[in-house]
Design an enzyme around this catalytic site. Structure first.
Site, PDB file in Angstrom:
ATOM      1  N   PRO A 193       4.126  -5.544  -1.889  1.00  0.00           N
ATOM      2  CA  PRO A 193       3.797  -4.380  -2.714  1.00  0.00           C
ATOM      3  C   PRO A 193       3.319  -4.802  -4.101  1.00  0.00           C
ATOM      4  O   PRO A 193       3.807  -5.775  -4.680  1.00  0.00           O
ATOM      5  CB  PRO A 193       5.138  -3.638  -2.807  1.00  0.00           C
ATOM      6  CG  PRO A 193       6.158  -4.726  -2.689  1.00  0.00           C
ATOM      7  CD  PRO A 193       5.572  -5.724  -1.720  1.00  0.00           C
ATOM      8  N   GLY A 194       2.353  -4.076  -4.616  1.00  0.00           N
ATOM      9  CA  GLY A 194       1.901  -4.284  -5.988  1.00  0.00           C
ATOM     10  C   GLY A 194       2.149  -3.029  -6.794  1.00  0.00           C
ATOM     11  O   GLY A 194       3.074  -2.932  -7.590  1.00  0.00           O
ATOM     12  N   ARG A 221      -9.390   2.494 -13.962  1.00  0.00           N
ATOM     13  CA  ARG A 221      -9.099   3.156 -12.689  1.00  0.00           C
ATOM     14  C   ARG A 221      -9.703   4.567 -12.575  1.00  0.00           C
ATOM     15  O   ARG A 221     -10.228   4.923 -11.508  1.00  0.00           O
ATOM     16  CB  ARG A 221      -7.591   3.216 -12.441  1.00  0.00           C
ATOM     17  CG  ARG A 221      -6.962   1.836 -12.267  1.00  0.00           C
ATOM     18  CD  ARG A 221      -5.491   1.925 -11.896  1.00  0.00           C
ATOM     19  NE  ARG A 221      -5.329   2.358 -10.518  1.00  0.00           N
ATOM     20  CZ  ARG A 221      -4.932   3.562 -10.161  1.00  0.00           C
ATOM     21  NH1 ARG A 221      -4.638   4.483 -11.065  1.00  0.00           N
ATOM     22  NH2 ARG A 221      -4.815   3.866  -8.874  1.00  0.00           N
ATOM     23  N   GLY A 273       0.788  -1.230   0.000  1.00  0.00           N
ATOM     24  CA  GLY A 273       0.000   0.000   0.000  1.00  0.00           C
ATOM     25  C   GLY A 273       0.811   1.267   0.000  1.00  0.00           C
ATOM     26  O   GLY A 273       0.283   2.347   0.304  1.00  0.00           O
ATOM     27  N   CYS A 289     -19.311   2.992 -25.009  1.00  0.00           N
ATOM     28  CA  CYS A 289     -20.671   3.519 -24.923  1.00  0.00           C
ATOM     29  C   CYS A 289     -21.088   3.654 -23.458  1.00  0.00           C
ATOM     30  O   CYS A 289     -22.029   3.023 -22.984  1.00  0.00           O
ATOM     31  CB  CYS A 289     -21.629   2.615 -25.679  1.00  0.00           C
ATOM     32  SG  CYS A 289     -23.266   3.338 -25.880  1.00  0.00           S
ATOM     33  N   GLU A 290     -20.341   4.441 -22.746  1.00  0.00           N
ATOM     34  CA  GLU A 290     -20.516   4.783 -21.347  1.00  0.00           C
ATOM     35  C   GLU A 290     -19.672   6.041 -21.155  1.00  0.00           C
ATOM     36  O   GLU A 290     -18.732   6.284 -21.926  1.00  0.00           O
ATOM     37  CB  GLU A 290     -19.966   3.686 -20.430  1.00  0.00           C
ATOM     38  CG  GLU A 290     -20.936   3.147 -19.410  1.00  0.00           C
ATOM     39  CD  GLU A 290     -21.883   2.126 -20.009  1.00  0.00           C
ATOM     40  OE1 GLU A 290     -23.061   2.171 -19.650  1.00  0.00           O
ATOM     41  OE2 GLU A 290     -21.448   1.319 -20.841  1.00  0.00           O
ATOM     42  N   TYR A 342      -2.796  -2.378 -12.205  1.00  0.00           N
ATOM     43  CA  TYR A 342      -4.257  -2.467 -12.325  1.00  0.00           C
ATOM     44  C   TYR A 342      -4.759  -1.810 -13.600  1.00  0.00           C
ATOM     45  O   TYR A 342      -5.827  -1.209 -13.629  1.00  0.00           O
ATOM     46  CB  TYR A 342      -4.928  -1.861 -11.078  1.00  0.00           C
ATOM     47  CG  TYR A 342      -4.411  -2.474  -9.802  1.00  0.00           C
ATOM     48  CD1 TYR A 342      -4.827  -3.749  -9.426  1.00  0.00           C
ATOM     49  CD2 TYR A 342      -3.487  -1.806  -9.003  1.00  0.00           C
ATOM     50  CE1 TYR A 342      -4.333  -4.341  -8.281  1.00  0.00           C
ATOM     51  CE2 TYR A 342      -2.987  -2.387  -7.852  1.00  0.00           C
ATOM     52  CZ  TYR A 342      -3.412  -3.658  -7.491  1.00  0.00           C
ATOM     53  OH  TYR A 342      -2.909  -4.245  -6.359  1.00  0.00           O
ATOM     54  N   TYR A 360     -12.024   4.389  -9.414  1.00  0.00           N
ATOM     55  CA  TYR A 360     -11.424   4.952  -8.206  1.00  0.00           C
ATOM     56  C   TYR A 360     -11.264   6.467  -8.255  1.00  0.00           C
ATOM     57  O   TYR A 360     -10.645   7.037  -7.359  1.00  0.00           O
ATOM     58  CB  TYR A 360     -10.024   4.363  -7.991  1.00  0.00           C
ATOM     59  CG  TYR A 360      -9.949   2.874  -7.856  1.00  0.00           C
ATOM     60  CD1 TYR A 360     -10.725   2.188  -6.925  1.00  0.00           C
ATOM     61  CD2 TYR A 360      -9.070   2.131  -8.642  1.00  0.00           C
ATOM     62  CE1 TYR A 360     -10.628   0.815  -6.789  1.00  0.00           C
ATOM     63  CE2 TYR A 360      -8.965   0.765  -8.513  1.00  0.00           C
ATOM     64  CZ  TYR A 360      -9.747   0.106  -7.586  1.00  0.00           C
ATOM     65  OH  TYR A 360      -9.655  -1.249  -7.440  1.00  0.00           O
TER      66      TYR A 360
END
Length: 410
Positions: free
Chosen positions: A269-270, A307, A227, A337-338, A365, A311
């Site tokens: 960690p990512g 993302r 994180g 189409c959004e 991600y 988020y």
């Protein structure tokens, strides 16, 4: 990605040449950045026995995993399929931890058969684990520290109402099961969230673990999760790794002294390892002028980078085709189409149709959360390693869209 003269480069390669060779949209990863981030973490915690387990859900391409393996780190997997990918990339089972959440127990059993380490985050799973494996297979337990830390609420996972981890109030139940089934607990784990800036959040979580650890005599490691905060905007503050390393290492060494022996310190960690390595390159299909807003409509969208929509994440956007152009204000939007705004009210060098734009910090991600929504193909992936751009995933085709579908004869 760096601006050199009038062109943007990755390891000395002109990014427009890379896009010309492989097409857009395109994910490009810089191996040097991944190695730099690994070394930064190792350096910050060089006074303790450190194990880094890459949270591979952030970026699971097996060539990237293989690069991680060459750097001597392990893998934190959240599914058996991720664990199998890691094995294919060259990791040994002992280097892989399976941290599940709410999965069917058959998946735990499959992971045990693979020989990977098991991290349990709920009492029903712990009881089944004890019934079936007793003291023959050790496991780690994931605790919920009741700490709210991190960025967006969707990535805060250590607080009271989070679905993750065993609440501290249920520790007596843990001990009951451990005693009943003679379960060997070899590690304790917490993960409070993502984008954590304040080192005190890690220290607070560590203190929880240190207190609980005294109740478990067979520990080999303590896993502090991940994180760490990365920067998305110019001037963004990031986790001060040397400061965190100094403070947490000192606390850990003092704990080990009290515990009676030295344990390993684990991190998973990512984003910290791969966010900054990745760039999503897209092409401007057209520039759409309205009375109030100028839209840049690109050949990508939430199907490739969700993302910003999921988020409210910020990704810096750069016009790599026209770095000297006049600054103008745009909303950069996708072709889905959004509503899929990738960046609003952005100051960019003048954008023209067919210009290539770069969305930075897209290594984590990005592709792993992509989809075939609107029957769009997922992009290719390229890894730049030792000054060479190498294809590590082919762009999808119509055959990929139709694969596994069955056309009935009515």
């Amino acid at each position: 990605m760096q601006l050199s003269g009038q062109q943007y480069q990755i390891q000395g390669l002109n990014v427009l040449d890379i896009c010309q060779q492989f097409g857009t949209p395109l994910y490009v990863y810089d191996a040097d950045v991944i190695i730099r981030q690994i070394n930064n973490l190792k350096s910050a915690f060089n006074t303790v026995p450190l194990r880094i387990k890459f949270a591979c859900k952030a970026l699971t391409n097996i060539s990237v995993l293989k690069l991680m393996q060459t750097q001597g780190i392990g893998i934190d997997a959240v599914s058996v399929a991720e664990a199998r990918q890691a094995l294919l990339a060259g990791f040994k089972p002992k280097d892989i931890t399976f941290t599940s959440n709410g999965v069917d127990f058959s998946e735990i059993q499959e992971a045990v058969e693979l020989g990977v380490s098991i991290n349990v985050d709920n009492l029903p799973t712990l009881e089944l684990f004890g019934k079936i494996f007793g003291n023959t297979v050790p496991c780690c337990i994931r605790l919920k520290p009741n700490i709210r830390a991190g960025g967006n609420a969707k990535i805060q996972v250590g607080h009271e109402h989070s679905k993750f981890g065993i609440p501290l109030a249920q520790l007596p139940d843990v001990h009951t099961l451990v005693t009943k089934y003679n379960i060997v607990i070899n590690g304790l784990h917490i993960h409070t969230g993502s984008d954590i800036l304040d080192p005190e959040a890690f220290i607070q979580g560590a203190n929880v673990l240190f207190t609980v650890a005294k109740e478990f005599p067979d520990l080999a490691f303590i896993d502090f999760g991940g994180g760490f905060k990365v920067g998305y905007k110019k001037g963004d503050k990031t986790t001060n790794m040397p400061d965190l390393g100094e403070k947490l290492s000192a606390a850990f060494k003092e704990f080990c002294k009290d515990y009676g022996r030295e344990l390993e310190m684990w991190f998973e960690p990512g984003k910290y390892l791969v966010s900054e390595c990745g760039v999503l390159f897209v092409k401007a299909n057209q520039v759409k002028q309205t009375p109030s807003i100028t839209f840049v409509q690109v050949n990508s969208g939430l199907n490739h980078l969700i993302r910003p929509m999921m988020y409210d994440a910020y990704h810096e956007i750069v016009n790599v085709s026209n770095p000297a152009g006049e600054l103008k204000t745009y909303d950069v939007v996708g072709y889905i189409c959004e509503t899929d705004t990738l960046g609003s009210d952005r100051q960019l060098n003048e954008v023209r149709a067919d210009d290539v734009l770069a969305l930075l910090n897209a290594g984590a991600y990005g592709f792993t959360m992509s989809s075939q929504y609107n029957a769009r193909f997922r992009p290719a992936e390229v890894l730049v390693y030792k000054g060479e751009a190498r294809l590590i995933r082919e762009r999808e085709t119509m055959e990929d869209i139709l694969r596994n579908q069955i056309l009935l004869d009515f």
